[in-house]
Design an enzyme around this catalytic site. Sequence first.
Site, PDB file in Angstrom:
ATOM      1  N   HIS A  93       0.864  -1.183   0.000  1.00  0.00           N
ATOM      2  CA  HIS A  93       0.000   0.000   0.000  1.00  0.00           C
ATOM      3  C   HIS A  93       0.896   1.227   0.000  1.00  0.00           C
ATOM      4  O   HIS A  93       1.800   1.329   0.829  1.00  0.00           O
ATOM      5  CB  HIS A  93      -0.907  -0.013   1.239  1.00  0.00           C
ATOM      6  CG  HIS A  93      -1.548   1.307   1.514  1.00  0.00           C
ATOM      7  ND1 HIS A  93      -2.346   1.942   0.588  1.00  0.00           N
ATOM      8  CD2 HIS A  93      -1.505   2.134   2.590  1.00  0.00           C
ATOM      9  CE1 HIS A  93      -2.773   3.093   1.101  1.00  0.00           C
ATOM     10  NE2 HIS A  93      -2.260   3.241   2.307  1.00  0.00           N
ATOM     11  N   HIS A  95       1.226   5.729  -0.914  1.00  0.00           N
ATOM     12  CA  HIS A  95       0.571   7.009  -1.187  1.00  0.00           C
ATOM     13  C   HIS A  95       1.295   7.612  -2.389  1.00  0.00           C
ATOM     14  O   HIS A  95       1.964   8.629  -2.285  1.00  0.00           O
ATOM     15  CB  HIS A  95       0.681   7.945   0.024  1.00  0.00           C
ATOM     16  CG  HIS A  95      -0.027   7.451   1.249  1.00  0.00           C
ATOM     17  ND1 HIS A  95      -0.022   8.152   2.435  1.00  0.00           N
ATOM     18  CD2 HIS A  95      -0.775   6.344   1.465  1.00  0.00           C
ATOM     19  CE1 HIS A  95      -0.736   7.473   3.349  1.00  0.00           C
ATOM     20  NE2 HIS A  95      -1.196   6.373   2.782  1.00  0.00           N
ATOM     21  N   TYR A 120       1.476  -4.390 -20.069  1.00  0.00           N
ATOM     22  CA  TYR A 120       2.067  -4.722 -18.772  1.00  0.00           C
ATOM     23  C   TYR A 120       1.212  -4.250 -17.601  1.00  0.00           C
ATOM     24  O   TYR A 120       1.239  -4.847 -16.530  1.00  0.00           O
ATOM     25  CB  TYR A 120       3.519  -4.235 -18.675  1.00  0.00           C
ATOM     26  CG  TYR A 120       4.392  -5.213 -19.429  1.00  0.00           C
ATOM     27  CD1 TYR A 120       4.853  -6.366 -18.806  1.00  0.00           C
ATOM     28  CD2 TYR A 120       4.657  -5.034 -20.771  1.00  0.00           C
ATOM     29  CE1 TYR A 120       5.585  -7.310 -19.506  1.00  0.00           C
ATOM     30  CE2 TYR A 120       5.392  -5.964 -21.482  1.00  0.00           C
ATOM     31  CZ  TYR A 120       5.857  -7.102 -20.838  1.00  0.00           C
ATOM     32  OH  TYR A 120       6.566  -8.037 -21.534  1.00  0.00           O
TER      33      TYR A 120
HETATM   34 ZN   LIG Z   1      -2.356   4.848   3.580  1.00  0.00          ZN
END
Ligand SMILES: [Zn+2]
Length: 225
Positions: A93, A95, A120
């Site tokens: 995860h 940002h 891709y």
């Molecule tokens: Zn986050």
Amino acid sequence: MSESRLREEICRYGRSLFERGLTPGSSGNISLRLDDGGWLVTPTNASLGFLDPGRISRLDGRGNLVSGDKPTKEIPLHTALYESRGSARAIVHLHSTHAVALTMLPEIDPRAALPPMTPYYLMRAGETALVPYYRPGDPAVADAIRGLAGKYSSVLLANHGPVVAGDSLEAAVFATEELEETAKLYLLLRNLNPRYLSPDQVTDLAKTFGLDLPSLHDHEGHDHG
Ligand SMILES: [Zn+2]
């Protein structure tokens, strides 16, 4: 791979992602499922650029902390995606700027956040779902991810960032990078009327590489003329 090697891998990929500006400050987290059903997870408030293999959070199969620092508060994102994607071994995860920017555009289809721009992108990230905004740490985001029924290995959280599962840490990292670069391409080409891959080209990729793309299931049995 031994647990100590996996800890090193988390730190190595974390540093690589951080150093390329793919997740700033102490944002972003990585988790990895172990053979005994437990997990390794990056700690809360830890920069991915400066992880210490010995301090990575070790959780048992129920999510209880066994050793290491307190885990990221974004654990619900990870558990929900593992629950719905049985084959997932690792989740990343971030940002990352372009993927976050994409989530704020008005035209984004929540069941196909990006058009089929490159082979891709489809081969690594598949198609991408967009879930609505939730306050960081809000357990309701887990319900939103479960609501996708495991069809997507890559999910964008509105105004927040991507969550991507892979069958190895390397696969999850590569898919996240592919998603970020495709979001960047989309922003570069937005309003320029670009030519995306055609439905036939997408079908050909899916057949050749065994891609399980949600849009192909949605269209099964329908005649689109
Ligand atoms: Zn986050």
